[in-house]
Scaffold this motif. Structure first.
Motif, PDB file in Angstrom:
ATOM      1  N   LEU A 220       2.376   4.818   6.571  1.00  0.00           N
ATOM      2  CA  LEU A 220       1.331   4.006   7.198  1.00  0.00           C
ATOM      3  C   LEU A 220       1.918   2.855   7.993  1.00  0.00           C
ATOM      4  O   LEU A 220       2.851   2.191   7.535  1.00  0.00           O
ATOM      5  CB  LEU A 220       0.408   3.437   6.113  1.00  0.00           C
ATOM      6  CG  LEU A 220      -0.649   2.417   6.549  1.00  0.00           C
ATOM      7  CD1 LEU A 220      -1.690   3.061   7.451  1.00  0.00           C
ATOM      8  CD2 LEU A 220      -1.307   1.788   5.324  1.00  0.00           C
TER       9      LEU A 220
ATOM     10  N   TYR B 102      -0.657   9.554  -3.245  1.00  0.00           N
ATOM     11  CA  TYR B 102      -1.040  10.684  -2.381  1.00  0.00           C
ATOM     12  C   TYR B 102      -0.213  10.681  -1.099  1.00  0.00           C
ATOM     13  O   TYR B 102       0.326  11.706  -0.690  1.00  0.00           O
ATOM     14  CB  TYR B 102      -2.540  10.613  -2.047  1.00  0.00           C
ATOM     15  CG  TYR B 102      -2.988  11.733  -1.146  1.00  0.00           C
ATOM     16  CD1 TYR B 102      -3.250  13.000  -1.670  1.00  0.00           C
ATOM     17  CD2 TYR B 102      -3.118  11.551   0.221  1.00  0.00           C
ATOM     18  CE1 TYR B 102      -3.632  14.048  -0.857  1.00  0.00           C
ATOM     19  CE2 TYR B 102      -3.505  12.587   1.048  1.00  0.00           C
ATOM     20  CZ  TYR B 102      -3.760  13.837   0.503  1.00  0.00           C
ATOM     21  OH  TYR B 102      -4.138  14.874   1.315  1.00  0.00           O
ATOM     22  N   GLY B 103      -0.108   9.537  -0.484  1.00  0.00           N
ATOM     23  CA  GLY B 103       0.685   9.419   0.731  1.00  0.00           C
ATOM     24  C   GLY B 103       2.150   9.750   0.482  1.00  0.00           C
ATOM     25  O   GLY B 103       2.783  10.453   1.280  1.00  0.00           O
ATOM     26  N   GLN B 104       2.690   9.272  -0.634  1.00  0.00           N
ATOM     27  CA  GLN B 104       4.089   9.544  -0.959  1.00  0.00           C
ATOM     28  C   GLN B 104       4.320  11.038  -1.163  1.00  0.00           C
ATOM     29  O   GLN B 104       5.300  11.601  -0.664  1.00  0.00           O
ATOM     30  CB  GLN B 104       4.492   8.790  -2.223  1.00  0.00           C
ATOM     31  CG  GLN B 104       4.580   7.298  -2.044  1.00  0.00           C
ATOM     32  CD  GLN B 104       4.811   6.584  -3.368  1.00  0.00           C
ATOM     33  OE1 GLN B 104       5.344   7.151  -4.315  1.00  0.00           O
ATOM     34  NE2 GLN B 104       4.392   5.343  -3.445  1.00  0.00           N
TER      35      GLN B 104
ATOM     36  N   TYR C 119       0.834  -1.208   0.000  1.00  0.00           N
ATOM     37  CA  TYR C 119       0.000   0.000   0.000  1.00  0.00           C
ATOM     38  C   TYR C 119       0.868   1.257   0.000  1.00  0.00           C
ATOM     39  O   TYR C 119       0.584   2.211  -0.719  1.00  0.00           O
ATOM     40  CB  TYR C 119      -0.947  -0.013   1.204  1.00  0.00           C
ATOM     41  CG  TYR C 119      -1.986   1.073   1.130  1.00  0.00           C
ATOM     42  CD1 TYR C 119      -3.050   0.973   0.249  1.00  0.00           C
ATOM     43  CD2 TYR C 119      -1.898   2.207   1.923  1.00  0.00           C
ATOM     44  CE1 TYR C 119      -4.004   1.964   0.161  1.00  0.00           C
ATOM     45  CE2 TYR C 119      -2.842   3.205   1.848  1.00  0.00           C
ATOM     46  CZ  TYR C 119      -3.892   3.084   0.964  1.00  0.00           C
ATOM     47  OH  TYR C 119      -4.833   4.074   0.872  1.00  0.00           O
ATOM     48  N   ASN C 120       1.935   1.268   0.791  1.00  0.00           N
ATOM     49  CA  ASN C 120       2.835   2.429   0.807  1.00  0.00           C
ATOM     50  C   ASN C 120       3.487   2.650  -0.561  1.00  0.00           C
ATOM     51  O   ASN C 120       3.745   3.786  -0.952  1.00  0.00           O
ATOM     52  CB  ASN C 120       3.901   2.284   1.903  1.00  0.00           C
ATOM     53  CG  ASN C 120       3.365   2.641   3.279  1.00  0.00           C
ATOM     54  OD1 ASN C 120       2.511   3.502   3.430  1.00  0.00           O
ATOM     55  ND2 ASN C 120       3.876   1.967   4.292  1.00  0.00           N
TER      56      ASN C 120
ATOM     57  N   ALA D 181      -7.334   9.627   4.990  1.00  0.00           N
ATOM     58  CA  ALA D 181      -6.408   8.521   4.741  1.00  0.00           C
ATOM     59  C   ALA D 181      -6.354   7.550   5.908  1.00  0.00           C
ATOM     60  O   ALA D 181      -6.410   6.330   5.713  1.00  0.00           O
ATOM     61  CB  ALA D 181      -5.012   9.068   4.440  1.00  0.00           C
TER      62      ALA D 181
ATOM     63  N   ALA E 264      -7.760   3.794   5.864  1.00  0.00           N
ATOM     64  CA  ALA E 264      -6.825   2.685   6.069  1.00  0.00           C
ATOM     65  C   ALA E 264      -7.330   1.746   7.161  1.00  0.00           C
ATOM     66  O   ALA E 264      -7.241   0.521   7.021  1.00  0.00           O
ATOM     67  CB  ALA E 264      -5.438   3.217   6.418  1.00  0.00           C
TER      68      ALA E 264
ATOM     69  N   ILE F 141       2.051   1.893  -3.594  1.00  0.00           N
ATOM     70  CA  ILE F 141       1.087   2.316  -4.616  1.00  0.00           C
ATOM     71  C   ILE F 141       0.347   3.603  -4.254  1.00  0.00           C
ATOM     72  O   ILE F 141      -0.291   4.198  -5.107  1.00  0.00           O
ATOM     73  CB  ILE F 141       0.061   1.200  -4.926  1.00  0.00           C
ATOM     74  CG1 ILE F 141      -0.825   0.906  -3.714  1.00  0.00           C
ATOM     75  CG2 ILE F 141       0.763  -0.050  -5.438  1.00  0.00           C
ATOM     76  CD1 ILE F 141      -2.019   0.028  -4.010  1.00  0.00           C
ATOM     77  N   ASN F 142       0.433   4.050  -3.010  1.00  0.00           N
ATOM     78  CA  ASN F 142      -0.305   5.220  -2.548  1.00  0.00           C
ATOM     79  C   ASN F 142       0.459   6.503  -2.900  1.00  0.00           C
ATOM     80  O   ASN F 142       1.247   7.015  -2.108  1.00  0.00           O
ATOM     81  CB  ASN F 142      -0.541   5.118  -1.039  1.00  0.00           C
ATOM     82  CG  ASN F 142      -1.350   6.277  -0.500  1.00  0.00           C
ATOM     83  OD1 ASN F 142      -1.712   7.206  -1.213  1.00  0.00           O
ATOM     84  ND2 ASN F 142      -1.621   6.225   0.784  1.00  0.00           N
TER      85      ASN F 142
ATOM     86  N   SER G 240     -14.592   2.246   0.161  1.00  0.00           N
ATOM     87  CA  SER G 240     -14.527   3.587  -0.418  1.00  0.00           C
ATOM     88  C   SER G 240     -15.237   4.536   0.541  1.00  0.00           C
ATOM     89  O   SER G 240     -16.185   4.152   1.224  1.00  0.00           O
ATOM     90  CB  SER G 240     -15.181   3.627  -1.805  1.00  0.00           C
ATOM     91  OG  SER G 240     -16.538   3.236  -1.722  1.00  0.00           O
TER      92      SER G 240
ATOM     93  N   TYR H 297      -0.912   6.815  10.717  1.00  0.00           N
ATOM     94  CA  TYR H 297      -0.098   7.525   9.735  1.00  0.00           C
ATOM     95  C   TYR H 297       0.757   8.541  10.472  1.00  0.00           C
ATOM     96  O   TYR H 297       0.313   9.131  11.455  1.00  0.00           O
ATOM     97  CB  TYR H 297      -0.965   8.305   8.737  1.00  0.00           C
ATOM     98  CG  TYR H 297      -1.247   7.605   7.449  1.00  0.00           C
ATOM     99  CD1 TYR H 297      -0.248   7.420   6.494  1.00  0.00           C
ATOM    100  CD2 TYR H 297      -2.520   7.154   7.147  1.00  0.00           C
ATOM    101  CE1 TYR H 297      -0.514   6.787   5.297  1.00  0.00           C
ATOM    102  CE2 TYR H 297      -2.795   6.518   5.946  1.00  0.00           C
ATOM    103  CZ  TYR H 297      -1.784   6.349   5.027  1.00  0.00           C
ATOM    104  OH  TYR H 297      -2.048   5.722   3.834  1.00  0.00           O
TER     105      TYR H 297
END
Length: 152
Positions: free
Chosen positions: A29, A21-23, A15-16, A65, A69, A18-19, A83, A39
């Motif tokens: 996470l 937005y988080g990156q 997940y870290n 987020a 999660a 492909i995310n 979602s 987070y």
């Protein structure tokens, strides 16, 4: 298609990766257990809306987020995804450039199609003070659905 992770460290690492937005926002996470998420992020210049103060949208994005999660980790145990249906945030204190934030969330209710999650975002009050201050609280509702119905 790459194989799906089968354990929590693999899921979180995947997940870290492909995310995006988080990156882009420096978010990391961790998952203590199914139905819980954490987070961490540091407030950067790009997060400011006025000199030294973070924009509320940064906190709203972090809250969505972490709530999502937590819901995802609960739903994933049954092969489901989630979602966001809605979420609410209360801003309690300002957040400043360089502040380290810690957002935590936990599932309050996990039904067949709806997951309800609550969360809090904290910042350290002062380097000499070990007690974090709550800067925002939130609650979210998430739609739960089978992973096989995900449209790419």
């Amino acid at each position: 298609m790459p194989s799906q992770p089968t354990d929590w460290p693999d899921l979180v690492a995947h997940y870290n990766r492909i995310n995006l937005y988080g990156q882009a926002n420096g978010m990391e996470l961790t998952v203590p257990a199914p139905g819980q998420a954490e987070y961490r992020m540091r407030i950067q210049e790009a997060h400011l809306s006025s000199p030294g103060t973070a924009h509320g949208g940064v906190l709203a994005g972090l809250m969505d987020a972490v709530l999502g999660a937590a819901a995802l980790t609960q739903a994933f145990t049954a092969g489901d995804l989630v979602s966001t249906v809605e979420f609410k945030i209360n801003y309690l204190r300002p957040v400043h450039l360089g502040d380290e934030l810690r957002a935590v969330a936990q599932v309050q209710h996990a039904g067949k199609s709806i997951v309800v999650v609550s969360g809090t975002i904290y910042r350290q009050a002062d380097p000499a003070d070990t007690r974090p201050l709550a800067v925002a609280q939130g609650m979210g509702t998430f739609n739960r659905y089978p992973a096989t119905k995900r449209q790419l």
